[in-house]
Design a protein around this motif. Sequence first.
Motif, PDB file in Angstrom:
ATOM      1  N   GLU B 111       0.989  -1.231  -0.003  1.00 54.27           N
ATOM      2  CA  GLU B 111      -0.009   0.142   0.076  1.00 54.27           C
ATOM      3  C   GLU B 111       0.949   1.219   0.123  1.00 54.27           C
ATOM      4  O   GLU B 111       0.616   2.346  -0.720  1.00 54.27           O
ATOM      5  N   LEU B 113       3.741   1.419  -1.369  1.00 57.20           N
ATOM      6  CA  LEU B 113       4.357   1.605  -2.802  1.00 57.20           C
ATOM      7  C   LEU B 113       3.277   2.190  -3.613  1.00 57.20           C
ATOM      8  O   LEU B 113       3.828   3.196  -4.358  1.00 57.20           O
ATOM      9  N   LEU B 114       2.194   1.905  -3.359  1.00 57.62           N
ATOM     10  CA  LEU B 114       1.090   2.468  -4.250  1.00 57.62           C
ATOM     11  C   LEU B 114       1.096   3.923  -3.914  1.00 57.62           C
ATOM     12  O   LEU B 114       0.769   4.842  -4.893  1.00 57.62           O
ATOM     13  N   LEU B 116       3.265   5.891  -2.651  1.00 55.40           N
ATOM     14  CA  LEU B 116       4.488   6.430  -3.253  1.00 55.40           C
ATOM     15  C   LEU B 116       4.371   6.858  -4.728  1.00 55.40           C
ATOM     16  O   LEU B 116       4.896   7.831  -5.355  1.00 55.40           O
ATOM     17  N   PHE B 117       3.809   6.027  -5.390  1.00 47.36           N
ATOM     18  CA  PHE B 117       3.741   6.117  -6.921  1.00 47.36           C
ATOM     19  C   PHE B 117       2.778   7.222  -7.161  1.00 47.36           C
ATOM     20  O   PHE B 117       2.864   8.253  -8.175  1.00 47.36           O
ATOM     21  N   ARG B 118       1.556   7.243  -6.283  1.00 46.12           N
ATOM     22  CA  ARG B 118       0.672   8.491  -6.354  1.00 46.12           C
ATOM     23  C   ARG B 118       1.385  10.011  -6.145  1.00 46.12           C
ATOM     24  O   ARG B 118       1.479  10.790  -6.857  1.00 46.12           O
ATOM     25  N   VAL B 120       4.809  10.469  -6.458  1.00 44.47           N
ATOM     26  CA  VAL B 120       5.734  10.556  -7.707  1.00 44.47           C
ATOM     27  C   VAL B 120       4.945  11.231  -9.053  1.00 44.47           C
ATOM     28  O   VAL B 120       5.324  12.319  -9.475  1.00 44.47           O
ATOM     29  N   LEU B 121       3.876  10.498  -9.022  1.00 43.24           N
ATOM     30  CA  LEU B 121       3.053  11.181 -10.085  1.00 43.24           C
ATOM     31  C   LEU B 121       2.478  12.574  -9.888  1.00 43.24           C
ATOM     32  O   LEU B 121       2.396  13.444 -10.778  1.00 43.24           O
ATOM     33  N   GLU B 123       4.078  14.839  -8.076  1.00 44.75           N
ATOM     34  CA  GLU B 123       5.347  15.576  -8.119  1.00 44.75           C
ATOM     35  C   GLU B 123       5.617  15.754  -9.786  1.00 44.75           C
ATOM     36  O   GLU B 123       5.982  17.093 -10.064  1.00 44.75           O
ATOM     37  N   TRP B 124       5.448  14.958 -10.518  1.00 43.00           N
ATOM     38  CA  TRP B 124       5.823  15.060 -11.845  1.00 43.00           C
ATOM     39  C   TRP B 124       4.913  15.739 -12.602  1.00 43.00           C
ATOM     40  O   TRP B 124       5.317  16.930 -13.473  1.00 43.00           O
ATOM     41  N   ARG B 125       3.624  15.943 -12.306  1.00 44.45           N
ATOM     42  CA  ARG B 125       2.641  17.009 -12.605  1.00 44.45           C
ATOM     43  C   ARG B 125       3.103  18.331 -12.411  1.00 44.45           C
ATOM     44  O   ARG B 125       2.818  19.269 -13.233  1.00 44.45           O
ATOM     45  N   ARG B 128       5.838  19.618 -14.197  1.00 45.73           N
ATOM     46  CA  ARG B 128       5.439  19.947 -15.929  1.00 45.73           C
ATOM     47  C   ARG B 128       4.960  21.346 -15.738  1.00 45.73           C
ATOM     48  O   ARG B 128       5.124  21.902 -16.931  1.00 45.73           O
TER      49      ARG B 128
END
Lengths: 131, 131
Positions: B111, B113-114, B116-118, B120-121, B123-125, B128
């Motif tokens: 959980e 990990l999931l 964390l991915f959210r 990172v997503l 942060e990337w947004r 941008r």
Amino acid sequence: MWLHVDPRSAVPVYQQVVEGVKAAVARGVLKPGDKLPSVRELAMELTINHNTVAKAYQELERLHVIEVIRGRGTFIAAEPVPADRDHRMRELKHAMVRWIVEAHHMQMDEEALLELFRTVLQEWRNGREHE
Amino acid sequence: MWLHVDPRSAVPVYQQVVEGVKAAVARGVLKPGDKLPSVRELAMELTINHNTVAKAYQELERLHVIEVIRGRGTFIAAEPVPADRDHRMRELKHAMVRWIVEAHHMQMDEEALLELFRTVLQEWRNGREHE
DNA sequence: CATGTGTACTAGTTATCATAGTACACACAG
DNA sequence: CTGTGTGTACTATGATAACTAGTACACATG
């Protein structure tokens, strides 16, 4: 056997062994205290050189995944201590960014990417139950 | 400059260029029709050989990220057509599984990990928007 | 002592990466 | 047409990694 190796793959054989063992541990196929095949046994089974297996075992020991006892054999380590946690965390984030970039070039929506990750996670959980 | 290269990295220089361009396109730093530096210009800037840049450009053309016109230059392609979609999808999934295993060895919850991915997503947004 | 462990070492092959230098074919402005 | 700037192609060279093969050594155990 819980290990497969593709000699034609671009990823080095010793690394495939490392990842294979790590995956088996994560899945619960291998549990703490379990004995691994000897370097020569495993080398025979995979039809690779015993030095290649030894290299993989050394890497696994460095990662605290296994414990090596000379003259006795190699065993799955008791507690997988995360040594360089920060470093691996940075690499994990970096990998995730690569996924996002890759998904973008596949014209995949970010929401679809998140959903894909959920799916893969679920599939992995299911596969784990079957063992 | 939107491109950096680390000659001491284990990942090949030409591949760093490939990933760098792909990332720049994904972020919107480079848009369809934009002209890339010539192989010799970029080689001079990164202090690498022009053949290395050429190799990266050829790979990028194979991926339909850029278009090469002899005598004129190289340009960001109009539509990033995903040619071998299935293959890349398999690789993406495979990468995700590898990191699920890795997370397990870092004693990280699935959980987490999931989550964390959210992050990172997100942060990337944000990153941008700032370009 | 004999056997089975991991380990260490040398030697050689193969493949990839990168550099260096040179040359060629094409597009275009002058 | 000429000169310049494109990408491309080619050969040669060096560095490094991965793998194989064979051999030898040190340690644990029965």
